[in-house]
Design an enzyme around this catalytic site. Sequence first.
Site, PDB file in Angstrom:
ATOM      1  N   GLU A 458     -19.080  70.058  38.510  1.00 48.75           N
ATOM      2  CA  GLU A 458     -17.872  69.300  38.114  1.00 48.75           C
ATOM      3  C   GLU A 458     -18.050  67.805  38.362  1.00 48.75           C
ATOM      4  O   GLU A 458     -17.118  67.141  38.840  1.00 48.75           O
ATOM      5  CB  GLU A 458     -16.638  69.808  38.871  1.00 48.75           C
ATOM      6  CG  GLU A 458     -16.070  71.098  38.348  1.00 48.75           C
ATOM      7  CD  GLU A 458     -15.392  70.959  36.989  1.00 48.75           C
ATOM      8  OE1 GLU A 458     -15.058  69.828  36.584  1.00 48.75           O
ATOM      9  OE2 GLU A 458     -15.224  71.996  36.337  1.00 48.75           O
TER      10      GLU A 458
HETATM   11  C1  LIG Z   1     -23.945  77.012  40.549  1.00 51.24           C
HETATM   12  C2  LIG Z   1     -23.652  76.080  39.438  1.00 51.24           C
HETATM   13  C3  LIG Z   1     -22.622  76.368  38.556  1.00 51.24           C
HETATM   14  C4  LIG Z   1     -22.395  75.541  37.459  1.00 51.24           C
HETATM   15  N1  LIG Z   1     -21.463  75.920  36.525  1.00 51.24           N
HETATM   16  C5  LIG Z   1     -21.395  75.223  35.362  1.00 51.24           C
HETATM   17  C6  LIG Z   1     -20.590  75.696  34.283  1.00 51.24           C
HETATM   18  O1  LIG Z   1     -19.917  76.717  34.400  1.00 51.24           O
HETATM   19  N2  LIG Z   1     -20.597  75.003  33.125  1.00 51.24           N
HETATM   20  C7  LIG Z   1     -21.346  73.879  32.965  1.00 51.24           C
HETATM   21  O2  LIG Z   1     -21.311  73.300  31.883  1.00 51.24           O
HETATM   22  N3  LIG Z   1     -22.119  73.395  33.974  1.00 51.24           N
HETATM   23  C8  LIG Z   1     -22.163  74.044  35.151  1.00 51.24           C
HETATM   24  N4  LIG Z   1     -22.955  73.585  36.179  1.00 51.24           N
HETATM   25  C9  LIG Z   1     -23.773  72.400  35.941  1.00 51.24           C
HETATM   26  C10 LIG Z   1     -23.391  71.212  36.785  1.00 51.24           C
HETATM   27  O3  LIG Z   1     -22.210  70.649  36.296  1.00 51.24           O
HETATM   28  C11 LIG Z   1     -24.593  70.253  36.751  1.00 51.24           C
HETATM   29  O4  LIG Z   1     -25.595  70.812  37.594  1.00 51.24           O
HETATM   30  C12 LIG Z   1     -24.233  68.864  37.178  1.00 51.24           C
HETATM   31  O5  LIG Z   1     -23.434  68.246  36.212  1.00 51.24           O
HETATM   32  C13 LIG Z   1     -25.472  67.994  37.411  1.00 51.24           C
HETATM   33  O6  LIG Z   1     -26.370  68.061  36.346  1.00 51.24           O
HETATM   34  P1  LIG Z   1     -27.916  68.346  36.625  1.00 51.24           P
HETATM   35  O7  LIG Z   1     -28.022  69.582  37.430  1.00 51.24           O
HETATM   36  O8  LIG Z   1     -28.629  68.301  35.333  1.00 51.24           O
HETATM   37  O9  LIG Z   1     -28.388  67.147  37.551  1.00 51.24           O
HETATM   38  P2  LIG Z   1     -28.737  65.668  37.059  1.00 51.24           P
HETATM   39  O10 LIG Z   1     -27.724  65.166  36.121  1.00 51.24           O
HETATM   40  O11 LIG Z   1     -30.175  65.639  36.641  1.00 51.24           O
HETATM   41  O12 LIG Z   1     -28.577  64.868  38.425  1.00 51.24           O
HETATM   42  C14 LIG Z   1     -29.563  64.895  39.473  1.00 51.24           C
HETATM   43  C15 LIG Z   1     -29.202  63.815  40.492  1.00 51.24           C
HETATM   44  O13 LIG Z   1     -29.268  62.529  39.862  1.00 51.24           O
HETATM   45  C16 LIG Z   1     -28.036  61.840  40.006  1.00 51.24           C
HETATM   46  N5  LIG Z   1     -27.760  61.089  38.791  1.00 51.24           N
HETATM   47  C17 LIG Z   1     -27.789  61.522  37.518  1.00 51.24           C
HETATM   48  N6  LIG Z   1     -27.453  60.553  36.676  1.00 51.24           N
HETATM   49  C18 LIG Z   1     -27.180  59.466  37.414  1.00 51.24           C
HETATM   50  C19 LIG Z   1     -26.759  58.134  37.120  1.00 51.24           C
HETATM   51  N7  LIG Z   1     -26.505  57.740  35.877  1.00 51.24           N
HETATM   52  N8  LIG Z   1     -26.578  57.271  38.158  1.00 51.24           N
HETATM   53  C20 LIG Z   1     -26.774  57.663  39.429  1.00 51.24           C
HETATM   54  N9  LIG Z   1     -27.173  58.914  39.757  1.00 51.24           N
HETATM   55  C21 LIG Z   1     -27.369  59.807  38.769  1.00 51.24           C
HETATM   56  C22 LIG Z   1     -26.992  62.905  40.249  1.00 51.24           C
HETATM   57  O14 LIG Z   1     -25.859  62.411  40.955  1.00 51.24           O
HETATM   58  C23 LIG Z   1     -27.777  63.947  41.035  1.00 51.24           C
HETATM   59  O15 LIG Z   1     -27.757  63.636  42.405  1.00 51.24           O
HETATM   60  C24 LIG Z   1     -23.155  74.371  37.298  1.00 51.24           C
HETATM   61  C25 LIG Z   1     -24.156  74.048  38.232  1.00 51.24           C
HETATM   62  C26 LIG Z   1     -24.416  74.891  39.279  1.00 51.24           C
HETATM   63  C27 LIG Z   1     -25.534  74.542  40.238  1.00 51.24           C
END
Ligand SMILES: Cc1cc2nc3c(=O)[nH]c(=O)nc-3n(C[C@H](O)[C@H](O)[C@H](O)COP(=O)(O)OP(=O)(O)OC[C@H]3O[C@@H](n4cnc5c(N)ncnc54)[C@H](O)[C@@H]3O)c2cc1C
Length: 607
Positions: A458
Site C-alpha cells: 500500500e
Molecule cells: C505480501 C504482499 C502483498 C501484496 N499485495 C498486493 C496486492 O494485493 N495488490 C498489488 O497490486 N500489490 C500488492 N503488493 C505489492 C506492493 O504494493 C509492492 O511490493 C510495493 O508497492 C513496492 O513495490 P516493489 O516490491 O516493486 O518495490 P520497489 O518499488 O522496487 O521498491 C524497492 C525500494 O525502493 C524504494 N523506492 C522505489 N521507488 C523509489 C523512489 N522513486 N524514491 C525513493 N525510493 C524509492 C522503495 O521505497 C523500496 O524501499 C503486495 C506486496 C507484498 C509483499
Amino acid sequence: MSLRPTIDFLLHDWLGAEALNQRARFADHSRETFDAVLDTCERIAREKYAPFNRLVDTQEPQFDGEKVILPQATHDAWQAYAESGMLSAAQDYDIGGMQLPYTVEAAANAFFAMASVSIGAGMLTVGNANLLMAHGSAAQQRVFALNEFSGRFSGTMCLSEPQAGSSLSDVATRAVPDGEGFEADPLGPRFRLKGNKMWISAGEHELSENIVHLVLAKIPGPDGRLPPGVKGISLFIVPKKLVDAEGALTGERNDVALAGLNHKCGWRGTTNTLLNFGEGKYPVRGAAGAIGYLVGQPGEGLRCMFHMMNEARIGVGMAATMLGMAGYHASLDYAKNRPQGRPVGPEGKDPNRPQSRIIEHADVKRMLLAQKSYCEGALALELYCARLVDEQHTGAPEAADEARLLLEVLTPIAKSWPSEWCLEANSLAIQVHGGYGYTRDFPVEQYWRDNRLNMIHEGTHGIQAMDLLGRKVLMENGRGLQLLAQRINATIERAIQQPELAAHANALGKALQEVGAATKAAWATGNPAEALANAVPYLQAFGHTVLAWIWLDVALAAHSAPESAARTGRLAAMRFFFHYELPKMGAWLGVVSRRDATCADLPEAAF
Ligand SMILES: Cc1cc2nc3c(=O)[nH]c(=O)nc-3n(C[C@H](O)[C@H](O)[C@H](O)COP(=O)(O)OP(=O)(O)OC[C@H]3O[C@@H](n4cnc5c(N)ncnc54)[C@H](O)[C@@H]3O)c2cc1C
C-alpha cells in the site's frame, strides 16, 4: 487482558461515536446496536480466528497444480465473517447493508486483525466492492459488488507487476477491445487483457465461488504503443470465471492463470500470487486473452483506485496497530508470570529473597509502556481517521470538506506510523520474552513477521513519506496542514488549563512549530530532490507530533474520568510518549531543515 475496554473508551468517552446517530444515515443506530456489532465480531474473532493463527502460519497455502489448498479453518473464518454481515456493514439497507458508521466498522474489524491478521482477506473484498459502488456501472455493481458484499464472490486489487511496484506509471498490462460490438456488452466495454501481475493477495483460492480481479492496464494508442505515465492507466474487472448479466456463472473459465505462489516471511494465511493474464492457458471463447470489463472512463484507472485508498490505508494502519497490540498483550501476560532476577536494594541484590517477576524491573516496564504508548496511541489515531471518513461522507458541506483535506494529510501517517512503530512494539514484545520470544513456541515472533509487511505494501514507507512532504502538506496552498495545526492548537488550549497536562501542551506547541519551520526549510530552495531527500525523517517527526497530539487529546478524556487503573495507565502512556519519544524528533528534523545531502550525494562506488 481484553481489548474491549480500550475500544469502548476510545469510541465513546473520547470520540463520542454515539453522536453519529443524530445523522439521518445512522438514525436507527444506538449504543446498543454498536455494542451488538462489537460483541459479535469479538466472539467470531475469538472462536474462528485466534485459535488458528499459528496453524495458518505453519500450513502455508499449497498449489496442487490445479487448485490452491488452504486449511479448513480459513474456509470457516471466511464463512463466519461473511455470515456476520461485516462485508456489507457500511452499505445501504436496500442492498442488505447495516448503514453502520465506518468508525464502528473499523473498531469491530480491529478484533479480527488482532486475532489472526492473515486468515481473513475481507478487507480486499470490501475495498474492491466499494470501488465498484463508487465508479462501476449499475450492472457492474449488481453483478460483481453485491455478490462480493454477500461473500459469494471475493475480490483482489491487481496493481503491481514484476517491473512496476512503486512506479505504477510503468504498468505494462495491455488491454485491447474484444472484437466487434465490444462496447455493447451489458457488463461494460469488453476488452482482452494480457500481462503479469505480481504480489496479488488472495489472487487464487477456493474460498468463494468466483474471484473478481480489479486490474490496472493500458489501452494502446493507434500506433499500437502503450501511453506513457499514469494518465494512460485504465481499470478493468477481470473475473476468474465468466458470469452472465445476472451474475450466474456461465461455466467458462477466464484466461487468468496462477503462475506461482509467493512464499512470504509472514501473513501466510493469505495466498499471495503471480498471475498471468491472457497468456492462453485457459483460452476463452476460442482465443487467448483474459476478458475484462472497463470500469469508468479509459485513463481514469488510477484515479478510481485512489478514491478507495484512504480506507485501504486506514485498514493497513489498523492491521499494523493490532499486530502490535497482540504482541503487547502477549508480552504483558508473560512479564506478569516470568520470575527472573531480584530487586536492587540499597545493599545490592539479596540472593535469599525470592525472584521478582520481570514486570517488576524498570526496564521491562519501559518496554511494556513503549508498546502501550505506540499501540493504543495508534489505535486512537486510526479511529480518529475513521471518524473523519464518516464526517466526509455524512457531515455538513464545510465540515465534510475539512474532513476530506485532513484525511489527505493524515492518511500517510495513519498508514505508515503504525507500520513502523507497532512493528517496533513487536520487536519489544520479543525482547520482553527473552530467548523464548525468539522461538516459535511463543506467538510474538509471528506477530513481528506478519507486521513486517506493512511498511512495504500500500505504498512503501519511502513513497508515503514523499507523498506527505512532496504533495500533502503543500496541496491547496498548505490548507490541510493549517487545518491540522488548528486542531492541534485547540487540544493544546484545553490541555494548558490542566496543571498536570500543561507542560505536555507546551511541548506539543513547540513540536508543531518545529514541523512547520522544517517544512518551510525543506522547500526553501524549491528543489524537490533536495526537499525530498530526507522525506522519511520528516514522516517520522510529523508522525510523532501527530501521535503526541492524539495522546494529549486522549489524556484530556482520561483526565476527566474517575480514578482507576486504566486511567492511570492511559496518563502514564501519554507521559511516556512525551518524555521518551517526542524528543527524538529533533534529530529527524535537523537533517530535513538542513537539507542534509549525506545520503543523496554519496556516489555508488563509495558504498
Ligand atoms: C505480501 C504482499 C502483498 C501484496 N499485495 C498486493 C496486492 O494485493 N495488490 C498489488 O497490486 N500489490 C500488492 N503488493 C505489492 C506492493 O504494493 C509492492 O511490493 C510495493 O508497492 C513496492 O513495490 P516493489 O516490491 O516493486 O518495490 P520497489 O518499488 O522496487 O521498491 C524497492 C525500494 O525502493 C524504494 N523506492 C522505489 N521507488 C523509489 C523512489 N522513486 N524514491 C525513493 N525510493 C524509492 C522503495 O521505497 C523500496 O524501499 C503486495 C506486496 C507484498 C509483499
